[in-house]
Design an enzyme around this catalytic site. Sequence first.
Site, PDB file in Angstrom:
ATOM      1  N   ARG A   1      -7.535  -6.940 -10.960  1.00  0.00           N
ATOM      2  CA  ARG A   1      -8.202  -5.897 -11.756  1.00  0.00           C
ATOM      3  C   ARG A   1      -9.489  -5.414 -11.110  1.00  0.00           C
ATOM      4  O   ARG A   1      -9.764  -4.213 -11.092  1.00  0.00           O
ATOM      5  CB  ARG A   1      -8.464  -6.398 -13.176  1.00  0.00           C
ATOM      6  CG  ARG A   1      -7.170  -6.639 -13.947  1.00  0.00           C
ATOM      7  CD  ARG A   1      -7.410  -7.245 -15.321  1.00  0.00           C
ATOM      8  NE  ARG A   1      -8.107  -8.518 -15.172  1.00  0.00           N
ATOM      9  CZ  ARG A   1      -8.981  -9.007 -16.046  1.00  0.00           C
ATOM     10  NH1 ARG A   1      -9.270  -8.352 -17.143  1.00  0.00           N
ATOM     11  NH2 ARG A   1      -9.553 -10.172 -15.833  1.00  0.00           N
TER      12      ARG A   1
ATOM     13  N   ASN B   1      -4.987  -7.251 -18.096  1.00  0.00           N
ATOM     14  CA  ASN B   1      -3.980  -8.302 -18.084  1.00  0.00           C
ATOM     15  C   ASN B   1      -3.207  -8.247 -19.387  1.00  0.00           C
ATOM     16  O   ASN B   1      -3.781  -7.985 -20.446  1.00  0.00           O
ATOM     17  CB  ASN B   1      -4.624  -9.683 -17.965  1.00  0.00           C
ATOM     18  CG  ASN B   1      -5.122  -9.977 -16.582  1.00  0.00           C
ATOM     19  OD1 ASN B   1      -4.703  -9.366 -15.601  1.00  0.00           O
ATOM     20  ND2 ASN B   1      -6.021 -10.934 -16.470  1.00  0.00           N
TER      21      ASN B   1
END
Length: 81
Positions: A11, A29
């Site tokens: 990320r 996520n």
Amino acid sequence: MHGNVQGVGFRMAARREAARLGVVGNVRNRFDGTVEAEVEGEADAVHAMVSWLEQGPSSARVDRVDVAPVEPRGDAEFRVS
């Protein structure tokens, strides 16, 4: 993104790449072990971001990316959730 994509800095690396390409949106996520991203911007930049997501950072192993068009939300930045 499916594969080894959580716990590998995916990320944060996606946020850096989004800034470099000038796209906005978000990445997060999911409980099932995948990573989900929404990307908005110029078509070429979005395609470049999708290409990057298909590879991910060197610490990740991306097995599959599912791409689907969505309505733009008008995000002002690229967020990590």
